[in-house]
Structures are given as C-alpha cells and as structure tokens.
Design a protein around this motif. Structure first.
Motif, short mmCIF file in Angstrom:
data_model
loop_
_atom_site.label_atom_id
_atom_site.label_comp_id
_atom_site.label_asym_id
_atom_site.label_seq_id
_atom_site.Cartn_x
_atom_site.Cartn_y
_atom_site.Cartn_z
N ASN A 1 0.67 -1.17 -0.02
CA ASN A 1 0.02 -0.09 0.19
C ASN A 1 0.75 1.35 0.06
N GLN A 2 1.99 1.54 0.73
CA GLN A 2 2.97 2.20 0.78
C GLN A 2 3.52 2.48 -0.52
N GLN A 3 3.93 1.51 -1.19
CA GLN A 3 4.46 1.72 -2.53
C GLN A 3 3.36 2.28 -3.54
N ASP A 4 2.10 1.73 -3.57
CA ASP A 4 1.21 2.04 -4.33
C ASP A 4 1.24 3.72 -4.07
N LYS A 5 1.16 4.23 -3.01
CA LYS A 5 1.02 5.57 -2.69
C LYS A 5 2.02 6.45 -3.21
N ALA A 6 3.18 5.92 -2.96
CA ALA A 6 4.15 6.45 -3.35
C ALA A 6 4.32 6.74 -5.14
N ASN A 7 3.89 5.76 -5.73
CA ASN A 7 3.82 5.46 -7.31
C ASN A 7 2.64 6.22 -7.93
N ASP A 8 1.74 6.65 -6.92
CA ASP A 8 0.51 7.31 -7.49
C ASP A 8 0.84 8.67 -8.07
N SER A 9 1.04 9.00 -9.38
CA SER A 9 1.37 10.51 -9.87
C SER A 9 0.28 11.39 -9.63
N THR A 10 -1.22 10.89 -9.40
CA THR A 10 -2.33 11.61 -9.29
C THR A 10 -2.59 12.58 -7.85
N ARG A 11 -1.72 11.86 -6.93
CA ARG A 11 -1.84 12.46 -5.63
C ARG A 11 -0.95 13.72 -5.73
N PRO A 12 -1.15 14.77 -5.06
CA PRO A 12 -0.66 16.09 -5.10
C PRO A 12 0.84 15.91 -4.25
N PRO A 13 1.73 16.65 -4.69
CA PRO A 13 3.09 16.61 -3.84
C PRO A 13 3.08 16.94 -2.56
N THR A 14 3.64 16.56 -1.54
CA THR A 14 3.62 17.15 -0.24
C THR A 14 4.49 18.48 -0.42
N PRO A 15 3.99 19.56 0.13
CA PRO A 15 4.44 20.85 0.23
C PRO A 15 5.74 20.72 1.21
N ALA A 16 6.58 21.50 0.85
CA ALA A 16 7.84 21.70 1.57
C ALA A 16 7.58 22.50 2.72
N PRO A 17 8.17 22.11 3.67
CA PRO A 17 7.74 22.70 5.24
C PRO A 17 8.54 24.19 5.20
N THR A 18 7.45 25.02 5.81
CA THR A 18 7.74 26.60 5.72
C THR A 18 8.87 26.77 6.79
N GLU A 19 10.00 27.59 6.48
CA GLU A 19 11.01 27.96 7.12
C GLU A 19 10.50 28.75 8.49
N ASN A 20 10.56 28.47 9.62
CA ASN A 20 10.20 29.52 10.81
C ASN A 20 10.97 29.80 11.60
N ARG A 21 12.32 29.75 11.44
CA ARG A 21 13.55 30.01 12.44
C ARG A 21 13.72 31.57 12.15
N ALA A 22 14.48 32.01 12.78
CA ALA A 22 14.83 33.54 12.79
C ALA A 22 15.98 33.69 11.65
N THR A 23 15.46 34.39 10.74
CA THR A 23 16.61 34.40 9.47
C THR A 23 17.28 35.76 9.72
N PHE A 24 16.86 36.63 10.61
CA PHE A 24 17.80 37.92 11.05
C PHE A 24 17.21 38.22 12.34
N LYS A 25 18.38 38.65 13.36
CA LYS A 25 17.93 39.04 14.60
C LYS A 25 18.91 39.99 15.23
N LEU A 26 18.41 41.18 15.88
CA LEU A 26 19.12 42.09 16.21
C LEU A 26 18.67 42.69 17.52
N ASP A 27 19.44 42.93 18.54
CA ASP A 27 18.87 43.41 19.64
C ASP A 27 19.71 45.09 20.06
N THR A 28 19.11 45.88 20.42
CA THR A 28 19.71 46.94 20.77
C THR A 28 19.14 47.84 21.70
N THR A 29 19.71 48.80 22.28
CA THR A 29 18.93 49.86 23.11
C THR A 29 19.16 51.24 22.72
#
Length: 212
Positions: free
Chosen positions: A30-58
């Motif tokens: 069953n897992q192989q059938d799901k992997a070979n099923d081209s009609t299934r939509p691709p799994t979206p890539a996970p959204t990056e949620n880490r801090a890509t920029f950070k600066l603290d100042t006063t």
C-alpha cells in the motif's frame, strides 16, 4: 497426547507468523502504491520558521529586538519595543510579507523630539537589489509607521538599485551607484548619488521627505 498438543501449538505459531508476514507485505504494498500514484498532489515543503535575522539594541530608555521569520524570499518582520528597566514586557509590531534581506537597522531621533525612531533597511533579491526602508516612530502611547513614499518611488534615470542607507547629522542618507545612459548594468563606478531625507511630522503622521 503431549506430542499432539505440541504439534497444534507449532501449527498455531506458524499460522500467526504467516498472518503477520502477510499484513507487513500488504502494508508495504500500500505504501509503494501511494508513492507511485502520480495523481496525488506533492507534499509541500515545510515553511521555514526560524529567525533568519535578529538584532537587539538599546537607545536611551528603550530596548529593541528586530527579527525576521519565513522562507528565503518572503518573510515577516518583527520589531519589538520595550523599556530597558523592564525585561519581562515588549510590544511587537509585525510587518508581513517582507521581500528580500535585511541590510541593517538604525535607531535615531531625527526630529529631535526626545522620542526615538527605528529604521530597518531592506534590500530586494535578484539583480536589482532595490532598497526599501521600514520606519517606526516610538511614542509612549505606541508606535506609528513612517511614510516612506519618497524612498519607494525613486525613478531617477541613473538609478539601478544597489542602495546603501545610514544615519548622518539627523538625516537618513541613501547612496547608490549612478549609471549614465547606455552604460551596462554590470559596470562598476566610483560615482555615487547621494539623497538625504528628513523626518517631517504631517498632522498625526510622519514621513521621510527628500531634500531638494
């Protein structure tokens, strides 16, 4: 009699083992059938949620935390504003869908009213590298977004991006390489155009106006 019982137990174990093998085989199929099923939509890539920029100042009695979160081209900008004497509380303003990369942060008091402003300098990705400024005037009752229309609408003939921003003598300064007509975009030059902006209060709002 004992041999008969042992024979039945052995048969039962073999049957259970055979059933378990069949279930594992069916699950893999069953897992192989799901992997070979081209009609299934691709799994979206996970959204990056880490801090890509950070600066603290006063600045004076205020502390600031500037950060971005999101993927490589589209992020949310977070500007946290708090008091240096209270590390447990910070109000955060969010600017959504910021494109490009943060090139720097500056805190100043350009209009000399005793209340600071925070400026976030952003540079777009790609070949243009156009500059943009996100600005906030900090007041005791909250922060007010600064109108940056003069910066965003620059359409000079010698302008092809590659901006630099900094604060100097109570002005926000923008510089960029000035290209002559017909010059290739990749051409490097020592000639730089300088534009100075002043913070002006208009009604209840603030705007960065270029000096003519």
């Amino acid at each position: 009699m004992l041999k008969h019982v042992m024979y039945l137990l052995a048969c039962s174990c073999l049957a259970a083992t055979f059933t378990g093998c069949n279930q594992l085989t069916e699950q893999k199929a069953n897992q192989q059938d799901k992997a070979n099923d081209s009609t299934r939509p691709p799994t979206p890539a996970p959204t990056e949620n880490r801090a890509t920029f950070k600066l603290d100042t006063t600045f004076k009695d205020y502390r600031f935390s500037v950060s971005t979160r999101g993927d490589g081209t589209l992020r949310n900008l977070y500007v946290g504003i708090g008091n240096v004497k209270d590390s447990t509380r910070m109000d955060t303003i969010i600017e959504k869908d910021v494109k490009g990369n943060i090139g720097g942060v500056a805190v100043a008091d350009l209009d000399k009213d005793g209340q600071p402003e925070v400026y976030v300098f952003n540079i777009s990705t790609g070949t243009g590298l156009n500059g943009k400024v996100y600005g906030l005037v900090v007041q005791k009752k909250g922060a007010i977004k600064i109108n940056t229309g003069d910066i965003d609408s620059l359409n000079a003939k010698d302008y092809q991006g590659r901006d630099s921003f900094y604060i100097q003598n109570n002005e926000l300064v923008r510089t960029y390489p000035a290209f002559g007509e017909g010059q290739p975009q990749a051409l490097t030059t020592d000639k730089r155009k300088i534009i100075r902006y002043q913070l002006v209060k208009i009604g209840n709002g603030y705007t960065l106006k270029s000096k003519s």
